[in-house]
Write a protein that holds these residues in place. Structure first.
Motif, PDB file in Angstrom:
ATOM      1  N   ALA A  93       0.848  -1.189   0.000  1.00  0.00           N
ATOM      2  CA  ALA A  93       0.000   0.000   0.000  1.00  0.00           C
ATOM      3  C   ALA A  93       0.880   1.234   0.000  1.00  0.00           C
ATOM      4  CB  ALA A  93      -0.911   0.001   1.226  1.00  0.00           C
ATOM      5  N   GLU A  94       0.251   2.388  -0.226  1.00  0.00           N
ATOM      6  CA  GLU A  94       1.007   3.639  -0.219  1.00  0.00           C
ATOM      7  C   GLU A  94       1.384   4.066   1.195  1.00  0.00           C
ATOM      8  OE1 GLU A  94      -0.456   5.941  -4.208  1.00  0.00           O
ATOM      9  OE2 GLU A  94      -1.863   5.939  -2.504  1.00  0.00           O
ATOM     10  N   ARG A  95       0.579   3.650   2.186  1.00  0.00           N
ATOM     11  CA  ARG A  95       0.867   3.942   3.585  1.00  0.00           C
ATOM     12  C   ARG A  95       0.464   2.740   4.429  1.00  0.00           C
ATOM     13  NH1 ARG A  95      -0.313   8.504   1.216  1.00  0.00           N
ATOM     14  NH2 ARG A  95      -2.572   8.249   1.246  1.00  0.00           N
ATOM     15  N   VAL A  96       1.126   2.595   5.583  1.00  0.00           N
ATOM     16  CA  VAL A  96       0.845   1.444   6.431  1.00  0.00           C
ATOM     17  C   VAL A  96       1.061   1.839   7.889  1.00  0.00           C
ATOM     18  CG1 VAL A  96       3.214   0.547   6.289  1.00  0.00           C
ATOM     19  CG2 VAL A  96       1.322  -1.024   6.772  1.00  0.00           C
ATOM     20  N   THR A  97       0.288   1.238   8.781  1.00  0.00           N
ATOM     21  CA  THR A  97       0.501   1.421  10.219  1.00  0.00           C
ATOM     22  C   THR A  97       1.314   0.254  10.751  1.00  0.00           C
ATOM     23  OG1 THR A  97      -1.582   0.299  10.755  1.00  0.00           O
ATOM     24  CG2 THR A  97      -1.653   2.685  10.505  1.00  0.00           C
ATOM     25  N   VAL A  98       2.257   0.573  11.642  1.00  0.00           N
ATOM     26  CA  VAL A  98       3.137  -0.448  12.201  1.00  0.00           C
ATOM     27  C   VAL A  98       3.303  -0.185  13.696  1.00  0.00           C
ATOM     28  CG1 VAL A  98       5.328  -1.670  11.913  1.00  0.00           C
ATOM     29  CG2 VAL A  98       4.442  -0.291  10.024  1.00  0.00           C
ATOM     30  N   ALA A  99       3.263  -1.249  14.493  1.00  0.00           N
ATOM     31  CA  ALA A  99       3.566  -1.109  15.914  1.00  0.00           C
ATOM     32  C   ALA A  99       4.997  -0.607  16.066  1.00  0.00           C
ATOM     33  CB  ALA A  99       3.395  -2.443  16.625  1.00  0.00           C
ATOM     34  N   PRO A 100       5.251   0.304  17.002  1.00  0.00           N
ATOM     35  CA  PRO A 100       6.616   0.848  17.148  1.00  0.00           C
ATOM     36  C   PRO A 100       7.687  -0.224  17.302  1.00  0.00           C
ATOM     37  CG  PRO A 100       5.078   2.164  18.424  1.00  0.00           C
ATOM     38  CD  PRO A 100       4.287   0.992  17.899  1.00  0.00           C
ATOM     39  N   ALA A 101       7.357  -1.343  17.945  1.00  0.00           N
ATOM     40  CA  ALA A 101       8.358  -2.401  18.133  1.00  0.00           C
ATOM     41  C   ALA A 101       8.785  -3.026  16.812  1.00  0.00           C
ATOM     42  CB  ALA A 101       7.808  -3.483  19.062  1.00  0.00           C
ATOM     43  N   PRO A 297       6.210  -1.825 -10.308  1.00  0.00           N
ATOM     44  CA  PRO A 297       5.264  -0.893  -9.688  1.00  0.00           C
ATOM     45  C   PRO A 297       4.232  -1.664  -8.862  1.00  0.00           C
ATOM     46  CG  PRO A 297       5.496  -0.456 -12.046  1.00  0.00           C
ATOM     47  CD  PRO A 297       6.163  -1.771 -11.777  1.00  0.00           C
ATOM     48  N   LEU A 298       3.798  -1.068  -7.763  1.00  0.00           N
ATOM     49  CA  LEU A 298       2.769  -1.702  -6.936  1.00  0.00           C
ATOM     50  C   LEU A 298       1.536  -2.039  -7.762  1.00  0.00           C
ATOM     51  CD1 LEU A 298       1.839  -2.540  -4.078  1.00  0.00           C
ATOM     52  CD2 LEU A 298       0.975  -0.205  -3.793  1.00  0.00           C
ATOM     53  N   ALA A 299       1.196  -1.191  -8.726  1.00  0.00           N
ATOM     54  CA  ALA A 299       0.020  -1.440  -9.561  1.00  0.00           C
ATOM     55  C   ALA A 299       0.125  -2.752 -10.331  1.00  0.00           C
ATOM     56  CB  ALA A 299      -0.185  -0.278 -10.528  1.00  0.00           C
ATOM     57  N   ASP A 300       1.350  -3.196 -10.604  1.00  0.00           N
ATOM     58  CA  ASP A 300       1.572  -4.451 -11.336  1.00  0.00           C
ATOM     59  C   ASP A 300       1.951  -5.586 -10.394  1.00  0.00           C
ATOM     60  OD1 ASP A 300       1.110  -3.098 -13.726  1.00  0.00           O
ATOM     61  OD2 ASP A 300       3.230  -2.621 -14.013  1.00  0.00           O
ATOM     62  N   LYS A 312      10.649 -17.268 -11.748  1.00  0.00           N
ATOM     63  CA  LYS A 312      11.340 -16.438 -12.736  1.00  0.00           C
ATOM     64  C   LYS A 312      12.114 -15.282 -12.117  1.00  0.00           C
ATOM     65  CE  LYS A 312       7.962 -17.506 -16.360  1.00  0.00           C
ATOM     66  NZ  LYS A 312       6.951 -16.956 -17.295  1.00  0.00           N
ATOM     67  N   VAL A 313      12.062 -15.156 -10.802  1.00  0.00           N
ATOM     68  CA  VAL A 313      12.733 -14.032 -10.128  1.00  0.00           C
ATOM     69  C   VAL A 313      14.033 -14.523  -9.512  1.00  0.00           C
ATOM     70  CG1 VAL A 313      12.588 -12.349  -8.269  1.00  0.00           C
ATOM     71  CG2 VAL A 313      10.569 -12.840  -9.663  1.00  0.00           C
ATOM     72  N   LYS A 314      15.135 -13.849  -9.814  1.00  0.00           N
ATOM     73  CA  LYS A 314      16.421 -14.140  -9.181  1.00  0.00           C
ATOM     74  C   LYS A 314      16.646 -13.114  -8.087  1.00  0.00           C
ATOM     75  CE  LYS A 314      18.469 -15.752 -13.551  1.00  0.00           C
ATOM     76  NZ  LYS A 314      17.535 -15.106 -14.500  1.00  0.00           N
ATOM     77  N   GLY A 315      16.867 -13.588  -6.860  1.00  0.00           N
ATOM     78  CA  GLY A 315      17.069 -12.671  -5.749  1.00  0.00           C
ATOM     79  C   GLY A 315      15.751 -12.164  -5.196  1.00  0.00           C
ATOM     80  N   LYS A 316      15.714 -10.902  -4.801  1.00  0.00           N
ATOM     81  CA  LYS A 316      14.584 -10.318  -4.085  1.00  0.00           C
ATOM     82  C   LYS A 316      13.658  -9.552  -5.011  1.00  0.00           C
ATOM     83  CE  LYS A 316      12.387  -9.145  -0.282  1.00  0.00           C
ATOM     84  NZ  LYS A 316      11.692 -10.145   0.552  1.00  0.00           N
ATOM     85  N   LEU A 317      12.365  -9.679  -4.749  1.00  0.00           N
ATOM     86  CA  LEU A 317      11.350  -8.934  -5.490  1.00  0.00           C
ATOM     87  C   LEU A 317      10.808  -7.808  -4.602  1.00  0.00           C
ATOM     88  CD1 LEU A 317       9.374  -8.637  -7.912  1.00  0.00           C
ATOM     89  CD2 LEU A 317       7.915 -10.343  -6.784  1.00  0.00           C
ATOM     90  N   VAL A 318      10.728  -6.595  -5.154  1.00  0.00           N
ATOM     91  CA  VAL A 318      10.271  -5.434  -4.393  1.00  0.00           C
ATOM     92  C   VAL A 318       9.232  -4.682  -5.221  1.00  0.00           C
ATOM     93  CG1 VAL A 318      10.974  -3.180  -3.439  1.00  0.00           C
ATOM     94  CG2 VAL A 318      12.426  -5.190  -3.107  1.00  0.00           C
ATOM     95  N   LEU A 319       8.158  -4.259  -4.561  1.00  0.00           N
ATOM     96  CA  LEU A 319       7.107  -3.454  -5.186  1.00  0.00           C
ATOM     97  C   LEU A 319       7.283  -1.993  -4.784  1.00  0.00           C
ATOM     98  CD1 LEU A 319       4.003  -5.752  -4.566  1.00  0.00           C
ATOM     99  CD2 LEU A 319       5.585  -5.756  -6.511  1.00  0.00           C
ATOM    100  N   VAL A 320       7.112  -1.087  -5.742  1.00  0.00           N
ATOM    101  CA  VAL A 320       7.325   0.346  -5.494  1.00  0.00           C
ATOM    102  C   VAL A 320       6.016   1.090  -5.759  1.00  0.00           C
ATOM    103  CG1 VAL A 320       8.640   2.386  -6.125  1.00  0.00           C
ATOM    104  CG2 VAL A 320       9.729   0.136  -6.184  1.00  0.00           C
ATOM    105  N   PRO A 321       5.425   1.705  -4.715  1.00  0.00           N
ATOM    106  CA  PRO A 321       4.182   2.475  -4.919  1.00  0.00           C
ATOM    107  C   PRO A 321       4.377   3.630  -5.904  1.00  0.00           C
ATOM    108  CG  PRO A 321       4.538   2.049  -2.593  1.00  0.00           C
ATOM    109  CD  PRO A 321       5.801   1.649  -3.300  1.00  0.00           C
TER     110      PRO A 321
END
Length: 321
Positions: A93-101, A297-300, A312-321
């Motif tokens: 998501a574009e924003r997320v809530t996370v516990a401080p810990a 992109p997050l949309a994809d 088909k992914v080598k290494g880490k996959l990351v989504l970018v909003p």
């Protein structure tokens, strides 16, 4: 705001990129997401196959890096601060809530995409090798599934901790990729791989096996352990069911099968994130960097996760909003 929402437990087909409500300030840290890491448990959640079964709709995503939008004064974080976080859910998501810990400062000199890549897999493998396996400098580590996110992290952290690394590669097209991230020996996962590993260790075997794969490779992995060797059970990406072991083999050969459940350990021991994060930060300060992740992109995101599911992914996959 926009988010990638699981609307049905039908794998990636159940994902929809859509509008959702913005997080409401409260006792949590709200993070503007710069990058969201993708991990194999996300796929399992989307299929209803993870140990935590959720009913749709929900927003997947366990790893994010970005900037604090707002935070409780007691959290120790301030608006504008760059952070990384284990969200467990909500990261796509574009924003997320996370516990401080669950929030840690992002190391200097590490951008959001790299910071997201350093979360689940690298925390898991630091916990696995440093704590669960008690890896010592000079020992030899065998990494199965070495072209995946866990495998890459396993290779890099084992090397950073002073180990010699033998990497097994299932996909022939990934041999050059794995060779380029620091493994001392790279072997194809062919029928004779057990003997090839023994040859690479002059018949002694390996001290630690990193196994995120399970399946048919598990039995042979036990057989290539040196005396007092440890096999780290991290996952079952092969999808062939959960392997079993005859415990007399462990007794007679003085070897161990060691479970690695970082998420569950973190849930029961929240302070572990800071402890493991501090150790990992020392390696990052000494120069550890993940290879450039595969970004979408997050949309994809649905397309991206299907690529991961298809191997088909080598290494880490990351989504970018």
């Amino acid at each position: 705001m926009k988010a990638l929402v699981a609307q049905a437990l039908t794998g990636t087909d159940g994902l929809a990129y859509t509008d959702v409500d913005d997080p409401v300030p409260g006792d949590a840290v709200i993070v503007d997401v710069g990058a969201a890491g993708v991990c194999f448990p996300d796929l399992l959640l989307l299929r209803g196959e993870y140990q935590l079964r959720l009913e749709p709709p929900f927003i997947p995503g366990m790893e994010v890096a970005g900037t604090v939008r707002s935070a409780p004064s007691s959290s120790g974080f301030v608006a504008g601060q760059r952070v990384s976080a284990f969200t467990m859910l909500g990261g796509y998501a574009e924003r997320v809530t996370v516990a401080p810990a669950g929030v840690v400062p992002t190391p200097d000199g590490v951008d959001d995409i790299s910071a997201a890549a350093l979360l689940g897999n690298y925390y898991t493998m630091y916990f696995a090798l440093q704590r669960r396996a008690a890896l010592r400098a000079g020992e030899t580590v065998l990494v199965l599934g070495s072209a995946g996110g866990i495998g890459v992290a396993g290779i890099q952290i084992a090397k950073a901790l002073g180990a010699r690394v033998v990497a097994l590669v299932h996909r022939p097209e990934a041999l050059d990729f794995v060779s380029g991230i620091g493994a001392d020996v790279v072997l194809p996962l062919t029928e004779g791989w057990k003997q090839a590993v023994l040859d690479a260790t002059e018949g002694r075997g390996v001290d630690v096996v990193v196994d995120p794969v399970g399946g048919d490779a598990f039995d042979d992995a036990i057989r290539v352990l040196a005396p007092e060797g440890r096999l780290l059970v991290i996952g079952f990406a092969a999808g062939q069911g959960i392997p079993t072991v005859k415990v007399n083999r462990l007794l007679l050969r003085n070897v161990s099968v060691v479970g690695v459940g970082w998420g569950e350990f973190l849930r029961r021991s929240p302070g572990a994130q800071a402890e493991v994060g501090a150790g990992l930060a020392e390696l990052v300060a000494a120069g550890l960097r993940p290879p450039a992740p595969v970004t979408y992109p997050l949309a994809d995101g649905a397309v991206a996760l299907q690529e991961l599911a298809d191997g088909k992914v080598k290494g880490k996959l990351v989504l970018v909003p």
